[in-house]
Structure formats: C-alpha cells, structure tokens
Design a protein around this motif. Structure first.
Motif, PDB file in Angstrom:
ATOM      1  N   GLY A 171      62.790 -10.650  -6.119  1.00 28.89           N
ATOM      2  CA  GLY A 171      63.718 -10.917  -5.343  1.00 28.89           C
ATOM      3  C   GLY A 171      63.076 -11.759  -4.236  1.00 28.89           C
ATOM      4  N   THR A 172      61.784 -12.265  -3.872  1.00 32.83           N
ATOM      5  CA  THR A 172      61.264 -12.907  -2.881  1.00 32.83           C
ATOM      6  C   THR A 172      61.890 -14.226  -2.757  1.00 32.83           C
ATOM      7  OG1 THR A 172      59.063 -11.819  -3.663  1.00 32.83           O
ATOM      8  CG2 THR A 172      58.971 -13.610  -1.893  1.00 32.83           C
ATOM      9  N   GLN A 432      48.582  -1.536  12.459  1.00 31.13           N
ATOM     10  CA  GLN A 432      48.488  -0.891  11.285  1.00 31.13           C
ATOM     11  C   GLN A 432      48.856  -1.911   9.857  1.00 31.13           C
ATOM     12  OE1 GLN A 432      50.614   2.634  11.529  1.00 31.13           O
ATOM     13  NE2 GLN A 432      49.032   4.009  12.165  1.00 31.13           N
ATOM     14  N   SER A 433      49.932  -2.669  10.308  1.00 31.05           N
ATOM     15  CA  SER A 433      50.400  -3.756   9.437  1.00 31.05           C
ATOM     16  C   SER A 433      51.185  -4.621  10.478  1.00 31.05           C
ATOM     17  CB  SER A 433      51.255  -3.196   8.431  1.00 31.05           C
ATOM     18  OG  SER A 433      52.511  -2.245   9.035  1.00 31.05           O
ATOM     19  N   VAL A 434      51.243  -5.956   9.881  1.00 36.21           N
ATOM     20  CA  VAL A 434      51.931  -6.889  10.388  1.00 36.21           C
ATOM     21  C   VAL A 434      52.660  -7.969   9.579  1.00 36.21           C
ATOM     22  CG1 VAL A 434      49.667  -8.245  10.397  1.00 36.21           C
ATOM     23  CG2 VAL A 434      51.481  -8.580  12.326  1.00 36.21           C
ATOM     24  N   GLY A 435      53.882  -8.139   9.978  1.00 35.89           N
ATOM     25  CA  GLY A 435      54.528  -9.367   9.141  1.00 35.89           C
ATOM     26  C   GLY A 435      55.179 -10.405  10.308  1.00 35.89           C
ATOM     27  N   VAL A 436      55.110 -11.476   9.958  1.00 35.98           N
ATOM     28  CA  VAL A 436      55.355 -12.593  10.589  1.00 35.98           C
ATOM     29  C   VAL A 436      56.226 -13.627   9.937  1.00 35.98           C
ATOM     30  CG1 VAL A 436      54.266 -14.681  11.793  1.00 35.98           C
ATOM     31  CG2 VAL A 436      53.021 -12.743  11.760  1.00 35.98           C
ATOM     32  N   THR A 437      57.087 -14.192  10.925  1.00 36.80           N
ATOM     33  CA  THR A 437      58.080 -15.169  10.292  1.00 36.80           C
ATOM     34  C   THR A 437      58.787 -15.823  11.396  1.00 36.80           C
ATOM     35  OG1 THR A 437      60.139 -15.567   8.983  1.00 36.80           O
ATOM     36  CG2 THR A 437      60.211 -13.602  10.583  1.00 36.80           C
ATOM     37  N   ASP A 438      59.426 -17.007  11.446  1.00 40.22           N
ATOM     38  CA  ASP A 438      59.999 -17.747  12.386  1.00 40.22           C
ATOM     39  C   ASP A 438      61.380 -17.330  12.571  1.00 40.22           C
ATOM     40  OD1 ASP A 438      60.779 -20.967  10.816  1.00 40.22           O
ATOM     41  OD2 ASP A 438      60.805 -18.990  10.140  1.00 40.22           O
ATOM     42  N   LEU A 486      57.449  -1.918   8.365  1.00 39.16           N
ATOM     43  CA  LEU A 486      57.955  -3.204   8.044  1.00 39.16           C
ATOM     44  C   LEU A 486      58.767  -2.920   6.743  1.00 39.16           C
ATOM     45  CD1 LEU A 486      54.771  -5.128   8.403  1.00 39.16           C
ATOM     46  CD2 LEU A 486      56.702  -4.756  10.041  1.00 39.16           C
ATOM     47  N   PRO A 487      59.835  -3.884   6.733  1.00 38.71           N
ATOM     48  CA  PRO A 487      60.791  -3.844   5.633  1.00 38.71           C
ATOM     49  C   PRO A 487      60.109  -4.463   4.212  1.00 38.71           C
ATOM     50  CG  PRO A 487      61.381  -5.651   7.115  1.00 38.71           C
ATOM     51  CD  PRO A 487      60.230  -4.911   7.731  1.00 38.71           C
ATOM     52  N   THR A 488      60.345  -3.881   3.076  1.00 39.79           N
ATOM     53  CA  THR A 488      59.932  -4.036   1.930  1.00 39.79           C
ATOM     54  C   THR A 488      61.131  -4.155   0.863  1.00 39.79           C
ATOM     55  OG1 THR A 488      59.379  -1.833   1.127  1.00 39.79           O
ATOM     56  CG2 THR A 488      57.503  -2.951   2.319  1.00 39.79           C
ATOM     57  N   ASN A 489      60.419  -5.140  -0.266  1.00 44.82           N
ATOM     58  CA  ASN A 489      61.659  -4.851  -1.466  1.00 44.82           C
ATOM     59  C   ASN A 489      61.538  -3.855  -2.424  1.00 44.82           C
ATOM     60  OD1 ASN A 489      59.393  -5.734  -3.070  1.00 44.82           O
ATOM     61  ND2 ASN A 489      59.927  -7.973  -2.751  1.00 44.82           N
ATOM     62  N   PRO A 490      61.989  -3.606  -3.359  1.00 43.04           N
ATOM     63  CA  PRO A 490      61.617  -2.484  -4.211  1.00 43.04           C
ATOM     64  C   PRO A 490      60.461  -2.524  -4.880  1.00 43.04           C
ATOM     65  CG  PRO A 490      63.783  -3.423  -4.556  1.00 43.04           C
ATOM     66  CD  PRO A 490      63.185  -4.277  -3.722  1.00 43.04           C
ATOM     67  N   ASN A 491      59.569  -3.606  -4.968  1.00 44.18           N
ATOM     68  CA  ASN A 491      58.305  -3.544  -5.611  1.00 44.18           C
ATOM     69  C   ASN A 491      57.399  -3.482  -4.478  1.00 44.18           C
ATOM     70  OD1 ASN A 491      59.028  -3.940  -8.102  1.00 44.18           O
ATOM     71  ND2 ASN A 491      58.795  -6.162  -8.131  1.00 44.18           N
ATOM     72  N   GLY A 492      57.662  -3.156  -3.047  1.00 40.91           N
ATOM     73  CA  GLY A 492      56.852  -2.858  -2.097  1.00 40.91           C
ATOM     74  C   GLY A 492      56.274  -3.883  -1.314  1.00 40.91           C
ATOM     75  N   LYS A 493      56.651  -5.173  -1.619  1.00 40.07           N
ATOM     76  CA  LYS A 493      56.210  -6.283  -0.916  1.00 40.07           C
ATOM     77  C   LYS A 493      57.039  -6.610   0.273  1.00 40.07           C
ATOM     78  CE  LYS A 493      54.923  -8.877  -5.235  1.00 40.07           C
ATOM     79  NZ  LYS A 493      55.003  -9.989  -5.928  1.00 40.07           N
ATOM     80  N   LEU A 494      56.245  -7.044   1.353  1.00 41.68           N
ATOM     81  CA  LEU A 494      56.765  -7.522   2.571  1.00 41.68           C
ATOM     82  C   LEU A 494      57.995  -8.324   2.236  1.00 41.68           C
ATOM     83  CD1 LEU A 494      56.603  -7.609   5.669  1.00 41.68           C
ATOM     84  CD2 LEU A 494      55.202  -9.351   5.309  1.00 41.68           C
ATOM     85  N   SER A 495      59.097  -7.976   3.138  1.00 41.27           N
ATOM     86  CA  SER A 495      60.112  -8.973   2.913  1.00 41.27           C
ATOM     87  C   SER A 495      60.425  -9.677   4.376  1.00 41.27           C
ATOM     88  CB  SER A 495      61.389  -8.235   2.565  1.00 41.27           C
ATOM     89  OG  SER A 495      62.879  -9.056   2.695  1.00 41.27           O
ATOM     90  N   ARG A 496      59.952 -10.999   4.517  1.00 37.76           N
ATOM     91  CA  ARG A 496      60.110 -11.543   5.600  1.00 37.76           C
ATOM     92  C   ARG A 496      61.633 -12.006   5.958  1.00 37.76           C
ATOM     93  NH1 ARG A 496      55.493 -13.602   3.406  1.00 37.76           N
ATOM     94  NH2 ARG A 496      53.615 -13.023   4.317  1.00 37.76           N
ATOM     95  N   ARG A 497      62.154 -12.249   4.858  1.00 34.10           N
ATOM     96  CA  ARG A 497      63.961 -12.397   5.012  1.00 34.10           C
ATOM     97  C   ARG A 497      64.571 -11.433   5.731  1.00 34.10           C
ATOM     98  NH1 ARG A 497      67.226 -15.286   1.773  1.00 34.10           N
ATOM     99  NH2 ARG A 497      65.434 -15.680   0.281  1.00 34.10           N
TER     100      ARG A 497
END
Length: 507
Positions: A171-172, A432-438, A486-497
């Motif tokens: 769903g990325t 520990q972890s970081v997610g970046v978006t605009d 950090l929010p993730t999708n069901p597969n554990g990937k970072l969700s920038r959305r």
C-alpha cells in the motif's frame, strides 16, 4: 554510456512445472535432515524434510476433498504458525491459488479483499480477524491439522505461466493491490541465491519475521528449502531481545531481518558474539550505513541489502561476492535486465537520475494486478516495468537509491530524497529511528519535517546544528518532532503518508 544492465537472461523454467514441487525437490533425498526448526527460547519444534513434504501433500489432499479445484483462490487468515507455510505449499502443490495475508489486517480490510477476490475458501485461525462469510467455507487450523492423516496428493504439474499465488502490495502507493504471480516466480529466485544471499545447502538460515510475512515466506522458507538447507523461525512468543541467544544456540549461518530488527538488536546488545554467522541479509526498507557499520563492529559480519517489490520480489542487491559500493544498495543480479529510464522509457545516461525499471519478461515479473488490466498497463512503458522508485547507476552498475517517486520532497524548488535525510539524521546520538517527509505549513508552502523516536527528549538545537553540518541547506528539516513510534503499514514499512497525516491532524 547508458544506465542499462543486460548481460544475458536467466534460463526459463521447465515447461511442466509446479512451484511446490520445485521447493520440495530435495525432500526425498534429505528425508531425515531438518528442514525447519521453530525456535522457542528453551526448545525447538523440528520438522524433517520427510515430515514437511508429507504434511504439505496430505494437506493438499484435504483441500481437494473439501471440494476445491485447481485454479480456485484460497484466502489465508493464519497467524505466525507452522500451519501457514504448510497450507500455502499444500494449496500450490495441488494447483490452488493461495492468497497469504498479514495477520495485522483489520476485518474491514479483509472484507475488501474478499469482495475483490471472491475466494472459494478461507483458511482461518479463529484468533485472526476475518469477517463471517456464510457463502464462503472457512477451514480452521484444527481442520488443516486433521488433513495430515489423509493420503498424500500428487503434484499438479503444468504451464509455469499459470497463476501460482496472489499477494497484496504494502500500500505504499496508496491502495493495496492484488498481485498475481506465476509458478515460475520461484524459479527466478535462483538469481537471488547467487546475487544476494550466497545461500548454500549447508546453511542454517534464520529469518526474524513471522511465517505469514511474504519476506519470511520467500527468503526464510522457500529459498532454504529449494536449496536443501535448514530454515529457522522464532516462535510467536519470542521477542527481539532473545534473537542473539537463538542465533548462537542454533548455530545460524545466515540471518535475515528488516533494518529495524538489526537496529533494536544493536541497541539491546552492543556486543554480539556469533561465531557461526557468515553474514546477514536485509530487505523491506532502506538499510542505513550506520546500522551496517554498527553491525559489523558488533559481530564482525557484513549485512547485504536487497531491493525489490511485491511485483517482482528482489532483483538488485549486494552479496558476499559483490559487496555494495559506498552509498549504493548493490547491483542488478546476474540474469536480470535492469535500467534507469526517463519519462519516455528510454535509459538515461550513467550518473543521471531515473526511474528504476525491470524488463517485463523477467521470470520473476508478476502476471498482473487482479482484475485490473488498466492499472497493470499503467506500470509498463515499452519493454519496462516501472517500479516508481528513483536512483542513479554508476559505471560498475551499482545503484544509488534516491527514494520513491511519490515520496520525493520538493523544498524551495529542489527535489530531495527523504532517504538521504533519514540516513544523515540516523547517525545523531540517541536517535532510535527517523522518518522524513515534506509537510504543508500554509497554503503552497511546504517544508521538510523530521519525525524521530528516542528514549528521552533530545536537544533539538543540537540536532538542528548537526543537520546544518551534514546536509545542504535545502535538505535540512525545518521541523523536528519526537514521536513515541513511527507509523508503519501492515508489512512494517515506514508510512510517510501517515507522517503527513499525523502532522496535519496535530498542527
């Protein structure tokens, strides 16, 4: 010179083929060898190749006796249990089309899948969410276990191009899609053995993920079994803190996990002594150089990253024989035809940024999205399947990843990859972890925002100073925010959305 890798194609699959038969090809000669160990902290449930093949083929018989026919779709709602791969291969063995799904999906999400796929049966763990379906039979884990007393089925052989299984994208890109794969997809994984894992029949490969994750199914189970190696999977009650103990106790030679697992292990165990480990494998999201360096310092072994997607699994990677160049995640695997292309589908010059594309005739390429011919066609241009990811290729064919096209940020007219900013900030102490978006702070004004996790609040002035020292001005975050997770999708990937949605909801 163009950004094109084309050094010969991989041999095609045999004309009469079955994915499960291929995976179990060594089972008779290795009948007593351990094919699978499901590991708890103090014990392990061992499955020999003979026991595994018997359970799979007898389950296939039970599914046919329940009234299913070759070509029928079977939705899998089974948790992290050995019944998952047994039922998965049992269905494929007799020509059914299993649809493995994440146990984290909610009932409404599953309802959408059922409406889309119209499965003929649902294989069901009562503890996993699933709508009531009076019109579709649901078979429990207990019923599947009972099938193991039946006679073994024969493998349903046929055209390697026929549909073998269906998986959903993460769903990325916005909406999860049902991806149809042919039986031949397993044949294409031979290129991964050579170009990524370095897998040998003597290996003991441990995957940190659950049985019902497609990364685990492929790398953790199908690959070692098709090679005659041993697969090791932690039981569902095992946590990350126990993984170093299992790796050492069970003499694991190859370890596969997502980057977040390596990060957590290093946080809990800065010095990990694993005398039998040859190397580790990473996929699922971008692996930072900081994690690679820290893992090597802690264990003395390397991590090899692979890039791929639901539509074609992994096809670009580093490996023991071809370690990645600094700043890249590897090169195309031998037998693949890969290019970086422009908006017209033409390969760009070396060093220029383009969309990562793979030849549509690749043996691992999907058949298409279920009942979505227009969506399928939109992913192809000429001979190429467009991944939606951006990158650059050097003269040795190694590829630097720039990020997803729809994740690319625009700051003051500059296009910026969130991957690059995340990689830089991840080296700041105590992050520990970081997610970046605009994010949009006012109409038509977007700035780069960094969301991070840490045990304690950080000195954000120091973090801003660090970003100023390590990133060009247009790449530096203008907003910093600490989150519990950090929010993730069901597969554990970072969700920038989801990061953007979180900002909009709390500003």
């Amino acid at each position: 010179m163009f950004s094109l890798f084309d050094q010969g194609r991989h041999a095609p699959a045999p004309s009469s083929f079955n994915m499960a038969a291929y995976v179990l090809a060594h089972a008779d000669e290795l009948s007593d060898k351990t094919a699978l160990a499901v590991m708890s902290v103090d014990e392990a449930d061992l499955w020999s190749y003979g026991r595994l093949k018997s359970a799979i083929l007898r389950t296939g018989t039970g599914l046919l006796q329940a009234g299913l026919e070759p070509g029928d779709r079977v939705l899998m709602r089974i948790g992290n249990a050995v019944e998952f791969p047994i039922a998965y291969l049992g269905a494929i063995a007799v020509g059914l089309v299993p649809v493995p799904t994440s146990s984290q999906l909610t009932e409404p999400e599953v309802a959408k899948m059922i409406a889309e796929l119209s499965p003929s049966a649902i294989l069901r763990d009562p503890d996993i969410s699933c709508p009531v379906t009076p019109e579709i039979p649901q078979m429990t884990i207990q019923a599947l276990e009972g099938m193991r007393d039946l006679p073994p089925a024969e493998f349903h052989m046929g055209d390697p191009e026929r549909t073998g299984y269906i998986i959903y994208t993460s769903g990325t890109s916005g909406v999860p899609r049902a991806v149809c794969h042919a039986h031949r997809a397993i044949w294409a994984r031979q290129m991964m053995h050579q170009g990524w894992s370095g897998l040998q029949d003597s290996d003991r490969l441990m995957h940190a993920g659950a049985f019902n994750w497609t990364y685990t199914l492929g790398t953790g189970l199908m690959d070692p079994w098709s090679m005659g190696a041993t697969a090791l999977i932690p039981a569902k009650d095992v946590n990350i803190a126990s993984l170093p103990h299992l790796l050492k106790t069970h003499q694991v030679t190859i370890f596969a996990a997502a980057p977040g697992v390596y990060r957590k292990m290093l946080s809990d165990h800065p010095d990990i002594h694993l005398p039998d480990l040859r190397h580790g494998l990473s996929a699922g999201e971008k692996l930072s150089e900081a994690i690679q360096d820290d893992w090597f310092e802690a264990t003395g072994t390397s991590l090899f990253e692979a890039y791929g997607m639901s539509e074609c699994s992994t096809f670009i990677s580093a490996s023991p024989s071809s370690p990645a160049h600094p700043g890249t995640f590897g090169k195309p695997q031998n037998g693949r035809r890969i290019a970086l292309v422009d908006e017209n589908g033409a390969p760009v010059h070396l060093g220029e940024e383009g969309t990562i594309a793979i030849d549509k005739s690749d043996p691992g390429m999907m058949l298409g999205y279920w009942n979505a011919a227009e969506d399928t066609a939109s992913r192809f241009i000429g001979d190429w399947f467009l991944t939606g990811d951006r990158g650059t290729m050097n003269a040795d064919f190694y590829i630097h990843y720039s990020g997803r096209a729809d994740d690319m940020m625009n700051a003051g007219g500059y296009r910026v990859s969130p991957i690059e900013v995340e990689a830089a900030l991840s080296r700041f102490p105590d992050i520990q972890s970081v997610g970046v978006t605009d994010v949009e702070i006012k109409q038509d004004v977007r700035v780069i925002a960094a969301f991070y996790t840490s045990d304690e609040p950080l000195d954000e002035t120091a973090l801003s100073d660090y970003a100023e020292q390590t990133l060009a001005r247009y790449k530096q975050p203008r907003l910093l925010q600490r989150l519990d997770a950090l929010p993730t999708n069901p597969n554990g990937k970072l969700s920038r959305r989801a990061l953007r949605q979180h900002f909009e909801a709390h500003r």
